[in-house]
Design an enzyme around this catalytic site. Structure first.
Site, mmCIF file in Angstrom:
data_model
loop_
_atom_site.group_PDB
_atom_site.id
_atom_site.type_symbol
_atom_site.label_atom_id
_atom_site.label_comp_id
_atom_site.label_asym_id
_atom_site.label_seq_id
_atom_site.Cartn_x
_atom_site.Cartn_y
_atom_site.Cartn_z
ATOM 1 N N ARG A 6 40.670 45.457 31.478
ATOM 2 C CA ARG A 6 41.865 44.629 31.314
ATOM 3 C C ARG A 6 41.639 43.601 30.214
ATOM 4 O O ARG A 6 40.559 43.057 30.080
ATOM 5 C CB ARG A 6 42.177 43.897 32.627
ATOM 6 N N ARG A 29 41.105 31.723 34.051
ATOM 7 C CA ARG A 29 41.700 32.097 35.341
ATOM 8 C C ARG A 29 40.963 31.444 36.503
ATOM 9 O O ARG A 29 41.579 31.007 37.466
ATOM 10 C CB ARG A 29 41.695 33.626 35.484
ATOM 11 N N LYS A 80 40.344 41.054 46.285
ATOM 12 C CA LYS A 80 41.706 41.034 46.848
ATOM 13 C C LYS A 80 42.442 42.343 46.632
ATOM 14 O O LYS A 80 43.001 42.911 47.561
ATOM 15 C CB LYS A 80 42.545 39.950 46.156
ATOM 16 N N ARG A 138 34.375 45.137 35.631
ATOM 17 C CA ARG A 138 35.544 45.787 36.243
ATOM 18 C C ARG A 138 36.297 46.669 35.243
ATOM 19 O O ARG A 138 36.494 46.301 34.090
ATOM 20 C CB ARG A 138 36.494 44.716 36.783
ATOM 21 N N ARG A 147 50.612 31.406 44.224
ATOM 22 C CA ARG A 147 49.414 31.001 43.490
ATOM 23 C C ARG A 147 49.475 29.529 43.095
ATOM 24 O O ARG A 147 48.537 29.022 42.491
ATOM 25 C CB ARG A 147 49.321 31.868 42.230
HETATM 26 P P1 ADP Z 1 43.527 38.123 38.921
HETATM 27 O O1 ADP Z 1 43.661 37.668 40.368
HETATM 28 O O2 ADP Z 1 42.223 38.809 38.662
HETATM 29 O O3 ADP Z 1 43.819 37.045 37.919
HETATM 30 P P2 ADP Z 1 46.080 39.525 39.031
HETATM 31 O O4 ADP Z 1 46.265 40.950 38.758
HETATM 32 O O5 ADP Z 1 46.410 39.012 40.401
HETATM 33 O O6 ADP Z 1 44.561 39.265 38.657
HETATM 34 O O7 ADP Z 1 46.917 38.633 37.993
HETATM 35 C C1 ADP Z 1 46.798 38.833 36.608
HETATM 36 C C2 ADP Z 1 47.631 37.801 35.845
HETATM 37 O O8 ADP Z 1 49.023 37.919 36.208
HETATM 38 C C3 ADP Z 1 47.298 36.331 36.104
HETATM 39 O O9 ADP Z 1 46.213 35.873 35.332
HETATM 40 C C4 ADP Z 1 48.630 35.668 35.693
HETATM 41 O O10 ADP Z 1 48.763 35.622 34.281
HETATM 42 C C5 ADP Z 1 49.674 36.649 36.204
HETATM 43 N N1 ADP Z 1 50.111 36.350 37.583
HETATM 44 C C6 ADP Z 1 49.944 37.166 38.658
HETATM 45 N N2 ADP Z 1 50.446 36.600 39.772
HETATM 46 C C7 ADP Z 1 50.934 35.395 39.392
HETATM 47 C C8 ADP Z 1 51.561 34.312 40.068
HETATM 48 N N3 ADP Z 1 51.806 34.359 41.383
HETATM 49 N N4 ADP Z 1 51.936 33.220 39.343
HETATM 50 C C9 ADP Z 1 51.729 33.151 38.029
HETATM 51 N N5 ADP Z 1 51.119 34.123 37.318
HETATM 52 C C10 ADP Z 1 50.729 35.233 37.980
#
Ligand code: ADP
Length: 225
Positions: free
Chosen positions: A154, A165, A9, A122, A85
């Site tokens: 990360r 996750r 993504k 990653r 999400r």
């Molecule tokens: P990934 O899709 O690999 O989990 P992201 O960078 O999109 O990575 O998100 C990292 C973290 O940020 C998530 O695990 C969560 O803790 C938080 N996060 C991001 N977007 C949201 C969201 N829309 N709602 C709740 N938590 C979020």
């Protein structure tokens, strides 16, 4: 853009944002920037991020609302990465946008075995979020090719946080696929393949949408994953 962790993504949203000159809104990047700057939100968000847990919906909605308030999104639109999400986020987001509706939901599909390998290897730039891996590192000493920032693993790419996750994706986020499908906005695209190949599939869907006034042609994709 919908898709589980490691589906590509982030990589694809950056590319789409450059190609169509549209702001890329990544809630994960925004949260990591807050953590890095040690803002009150960042200090609060850190424990959720490190554990791979979801930040509360109201916090996320407020963050996205303030981002969408900026002029660039009004004039150019946006490509959203990592939001909504949960069903509650999708409900709040629809209210927020009214009377406008989102155009397209691209669902990047990939088998879980493949994402585990991608996530474990990653590496990301701490400053600009550029994505590398142990097999495609930056040119010099884990320093970002684009901005010179440190390229790191990360915290939430540990095996335990990854599992959490992915479970949360299935329980909280996957229901959004059916929601947008029922609204006629969803297009499945295979996330298997090189970044260039995946990008080509995505841009062919977007271009057809733009030129066809909203009509979706059938998209070649792997069987449902
Ligand atoms: P990934 O899709 O690999 O989990 P992201 O960078 O999109 O990575 O998100 C990292 C973290 O940020 C998530 O695990 C969560 O803790 C938080 N996060 C991001 N977007 C949201 C969201 N829309 N709602 C709740 N938590 C979020």
């Amino acid at each position: 853009m919908l898709g589980k962790q490691g589906s590509g993504k982030g990589t694809q949203c950056v590319r789409l944002s450059h190609r169509y000159v549209i702001p890329h809104i990544s809630t994960g990047d925004m949260l990591r920037a807050e953590v890095k700057s040690k803002t009150p939100l960042g200090l609060e968000a850190r424990r959720y991020l490190d554990a791979g847990d979801l930040i509360p919906d109201e916090v996320m909605l407020a963050m996205v609302a303030s981002r969408l308030d900026r002029d660039d999104t009004r004039t150019r639109g946006f490509v959203l990465d990592g939001f909504p999400r949960t069903v509650a986020q999708a409900d709040g987001f629809e209210e927020l946008l009214k009377p406008v509706e989102i155009d397209l939901v691209l669902n990047l599909m990939i088998p879980t075995e493949l994402v585990l390998a991608r996530l474990v290897s990653r590496r990301v730039c701490e400053d600009c979020g550029a994505i590398y891996s142990t097999s495609t590192p930056p040119k010099f000493n884990w320093t970002c090719d684009i901005c010179g920032g440190d390229v790191i693993q990360r915290e939430d790419d540990s095996e335990e946080a990854i599992k959490n996750r992915l479970n949360l994706y299935e329980s909280a986020t996957a229901p959004l696929v059916a929601r947008y499908e029922a609204m006629g906005k969803l297009v499945d695209v295979s996330g298997v393949g090189s970044p260039d190949e995946v990008q080509e599939c995505l841009t062919s869907v977007i271009d057809a949408y733009q030129h066809g006034g909203g009509f979706f042609p059938p998209v070649p994709s792997e069987e449902k994953l």
